[in-house]
Design an enzyme around this catalytic site. Structure first.
Site, PDB file in Angstrom:
ATOM      1  N   ASP A  87       0.758  -1.176   0.075  1.00  0.00           N
ATOM      2  CA  ASP A  87       0.068   0.224  -0.002  1.00  0.00           C
ATOM      3  C   ASP A  87       0.851   1.338  -0.020  1.00  0.00           C
ATOM      4  O   ASP A  87       1.939   1.212   0.208  1.00  0.00           O
ATOM      5  CB  ASP A  87      -1.089   0.137   1.295  1.00  0.00           C
ATOM      6  CG  ASP A  87      -0.239   0.077   2.646  1.00  0.00           C
ATOM      7  OD1 ASP A  87       0.843  -0.368   2.897  1.00  0.00           O
ATOM      8  OD2 ASP A  87      -0.699   0.918   3.327  1.00  0.00           O
ATOM      9  N   GLU A 152      -0.075  -0.712   5.894  1.00  0.00           N
ATOM     10  CA  GLU A 152       1.016  -0.235   6.446  1.00  0.00           C
ATOM     11  C   GLU A 152       0.913   1.173   6.780  1.00  0.00           C
ATOM     12  O   GLU A 152       1.022   1.691   8.004  1.00  0.00           O
ATOM     13  CB  GLU A 152       2.565  -0.714   5.932  1.00  0.00           C
ATOM     14  CG  GLU A 152       3.717  -0.350   6.923  1.00  0.00           C
ATOM     15  CD  GLU A 152       4.143   1.124   6.975  1.00  0.00           C
ATOM     16  OE1 GLU A 152       4.847   1.289   8.061  1.00  0.00           O
ATOM     17  OE2 GLU A 152       3.501   1.837   6.179  1.00  0.00           O
TER      18      GLU A 152
HETATM   19  N1  BES Z   1       8.689   3.162   5.647  1.00  0.00           N
HETATM   20  C1  BES Z   1       8.162   4.248   6.495  1.00  0.00           C
HETATM   21  C2  BES Z   1       8.794   3.972   7.907  1.00  0.00           C
HETATM   22  C3  BES Z   1      10.311   4.609   7.678  1.00  0.00           C
HETATM   23  C4  BES Z   1      10.699   5.898   7.141  1.00  0.00           C
HETATM   24  C5  BES Z   1      11.317   3.905   8.378  1.00  0.00           C
HETATM   25  C6  BES Z   1      11.661   6.397   7.054  1.00  0.00           C
HETATM   26  C7  BES Z   1      12.537   4.704   8.671  1.00  0.00           C
HETATM   27  C8  BES Z   1      12.909   5.636   7.871  1.00  0.00           C
HETATM   28  C9  BES Z   1       6.678   3.693   6.847  1.00  0.00           C
HETATM   29  O1  BES Z   1       5.967   3.167   5.660  1.00  0.00           O
HETATM   30  C10 BES Z   1       5.962   4.670   7.284  1.00  0.00           C
HETATM   31  O2  BES Z   1       5.665   5.851   6.790  1.00  0.00           O
HETATM   32  N2  BES Z   1       5.639   4.580   8.771  1.00  0.00           N
HETATM   33  C11 BES Z   1       4.823   5.690   9.498  1.00  0.00           C
HETATM   34  C12 BES Z   1       4.181   5.177  10.329  1.00  0.00           C
HETATM   35  C13 BES Z   1       2.762   4.417  10.272  1.00  0.00           C
HETATM   36  C14 BES Z   1       2.527   3.683  11.606  1.00  0.00           C
HETATM   37  C15 BES Z   1       1.958   4.866   9.419  1.00  0.00           C
HETATM   38  C16 BES Z   1       5.753   6.952   9.975  1.00  0.00           C
HETATM   39  O3  BES Z   1       6.834   6.716  10.276  1.00  0.00           O
HETATM   40  O4  BES Z   1       5.357   8.046  10.135  1.00  0.00           O
HETATM   41 MN    MN Z   2       7.044   2.119   4.395  1.00  0.00          MN
HETATM   42 MN    MN Z   3       5.500   5.126   4.781  1.00  0.00          MN
END
Ligand code: BES
Ligand code: MN
Ligand code: MN
Length: 454
Positions: A87, A152
């Protein structure tokens, strides 16, 4: 033919296939994209089968389907669980995109489009690495389980239920994830720490309905003013959050680790170019790398209320809203932090407004040692794919699933990211450096291959 030659010879095919995947607008947040989500899950399942997996399942959930695949035909060899997500974030705002979000385009060594870096491009790296190994050898070098989810970007709710109910099916010797970034261009990286994330929303209500600001203004509370006063009080002059107890459980990072993190080839110039702000601020007593990776924060993410249309409207709004979040570090407990945040906000608010306080999601921080032998294998594989020695980094983003898996299965979690911090994940003109995409396929293929001799 050796593995890297085989992969090199298929660059055009690999890229063409990735474009096909990226053209599916698999936005998990919007119900109008539900058919695209289903199509993307199907696409992943079909390509896992083409890569050589015989067991492939699309698992329906309360929201978006999960895709599971397994190949357990390497007796005596380790078993790895690869996790990623198909996604993507919404493309909006659309206007700033140089080329449309779901019409991917290569320009100056980068591939542009929603999902290129986060996370479809990185998932595709694994699909093509595994397929190459299978085509060359007729089998996979190790036992592999694959779990690709579609929620995710909206909190992975269904995934967690699935893990609880299918522990047998998911057990592995290690978790492998490619959903992070490298420290910088030309610096292959292995991530050993992520921040956690609590997300909140508040609604303040003053007057029961909007009021004429001339007829009533001066003698009634304005919830928007109250909201701005509230947020002005949530940080002090040293850019620390003022929530009592917020820092109490923050684990002390050893001087040796701080020294190692600060010695990494992290470039302030690159960081500042990517941000483009007139000047920089952050918690007193910490370097930028420390502020980003090992310190908790409180950030206001959105604020609204009252009139926002064309021209003027003299109104006192009945309601004011804010979305905000806290990034968490070990050993902060998300539930405890949510309670502290709510209690402090309720204490600060005057009697003139009612407050509805919601916690939209919580996620734990993660940090782990990296001396298990698998990390050495990962480092060597990255050396083969990129010709450079990989560094060990922490990052500020959040992948709550990693902590959940680590807590449940107590296995090493190997996070090998092929994005870059300035590739506009979640923003217009998201892209991935093609060099990292192609290098990633080589490195990951070597990694799976080398795991066989672990
Ligand atoms: N891939 C990211 C997480 C990420 C970004 C890890 C940059 C390390 C460096 C993931 O898809 C994401 O966007 N996570 C969200 C949180 C999630 C619970 C929606 C975030 O980090 O804001
Ligand atoms: Mn991600
Ligand atoms: Mn992300």
């Amino acid at each position: 033919m050796n593995l890297t030659e085989f992969i090199e010879g298929r660059r055009d095919q690999h890229l063409a296939e990735l474009l096909e995947f990226l053209r599916i607008p698999s936005v998990s947040a919007k119900s109008e994209n539900k058919p695209d989500i289903e199509r993307a899950a199907q696409w992943v399942a079909d390509h896992l089968r083409a890569a050589g997996f015989k067991t492939v399942e699309i698992v329906p959930t309360n929201l978006h389907p999960l895709v599971y695949a397994g190949s357990l035909e390497a007796p005596g060899k380790p078993t790895v669980l690869f996790y990623g997500h198909y996604d993507v974030q919404p493309a909006e705002p659309l206007e700033p995109w140089t080329s449309p979000a779901f019409e991917p385009q290569s320009r100056d060594g980068n591939l542009y489009g929603r999902g290129t870096a986060d996370d479809k491009g990185q998932v595709h790296i694994h699909l093509k690495a595994l397929e190459s190994l299978h085509q060359l050898n007729g089998k996979f070098p190790v036992n592999i389980k694959v779990l690709i989810e579609g929620e995710e970007e909206v909190g992975s709710v269904s995934l967690w239920d699935y893990v609880q109910n299918h522990k047998e099916k998911l057990t592995a010797d290690a978790l492998l994830v490619s959903d992070t970034a490298m420290l910088g261009k030309g610096v292959p990286s292995i991530t050993y720490g992520l921040r956690g994330l609590n997300y909140y929303q508040i609604e303040l209500t003053g007057p029961v309905r909007d009021l004429h600001s001339g007829v009533y203004g001066g003698a009634v509370p304005n919830p928007l003013t109250v909201l701005t006063e509230l947020f002005a009080k949530l940080h002090d002059h040293n850019f620390r959050a003022t929530i009592p107890g917020f820092y109490d459980d923050v684990a002390k990072v050893s001087p040796a680790e701080r020294k190692a993190l600060n010695k990494l080839p992290w470039k302030a110039k690159d960081f500042e170019r990517a941000v483009g702000a007139p000047a920089y601020v952050g918690e007193k007593g910490f370097t930028s790398v420390e502020r980003l990776w090992i310190r908790p924060t409180l950030e206001l993410n959105g604020m609204w209320g009252g009139y926002q249309g064309e021209g003027a409207k003299t109104v006192i709004p009945s309601k004011a809203y804010a979305k905000f979040s806290t990034r968490l570090v070990p050993d902060q407990n998300p539930k405890k932090i949510a309670k502290l945040v709510e209690a402090h906000i309720r204490k600060l608010l005057p009697k003139t407004v009612h407050c509805k306080f919601e916690v939209l999601s919580t996620g734990k921080p993660w940090v782990a040692a990296y001396h298990a032998p698998i990390f050495q294998v990962a480092q060597e594989a990255l050396q083969k794919g990129f010709g450079k020695k990989a560094v060990f980094i922490r990052e500020g983003g959040s992948i709550p699933f990693v902590t959940q898996m680590h807590d449940t299965f107590k296995v090493p979690c190997v996070l090998i990211g092929f994005g870059l911090p300035d590739e506009n994940a979640h923003a217009p003109d998201e892209h991935i450096l093609l060099e990292n995409y192609f290098g990633g396929i080589k490195a990951i293929a070597c990694f799976y291959e080398d795991l066989a001799s672990l």
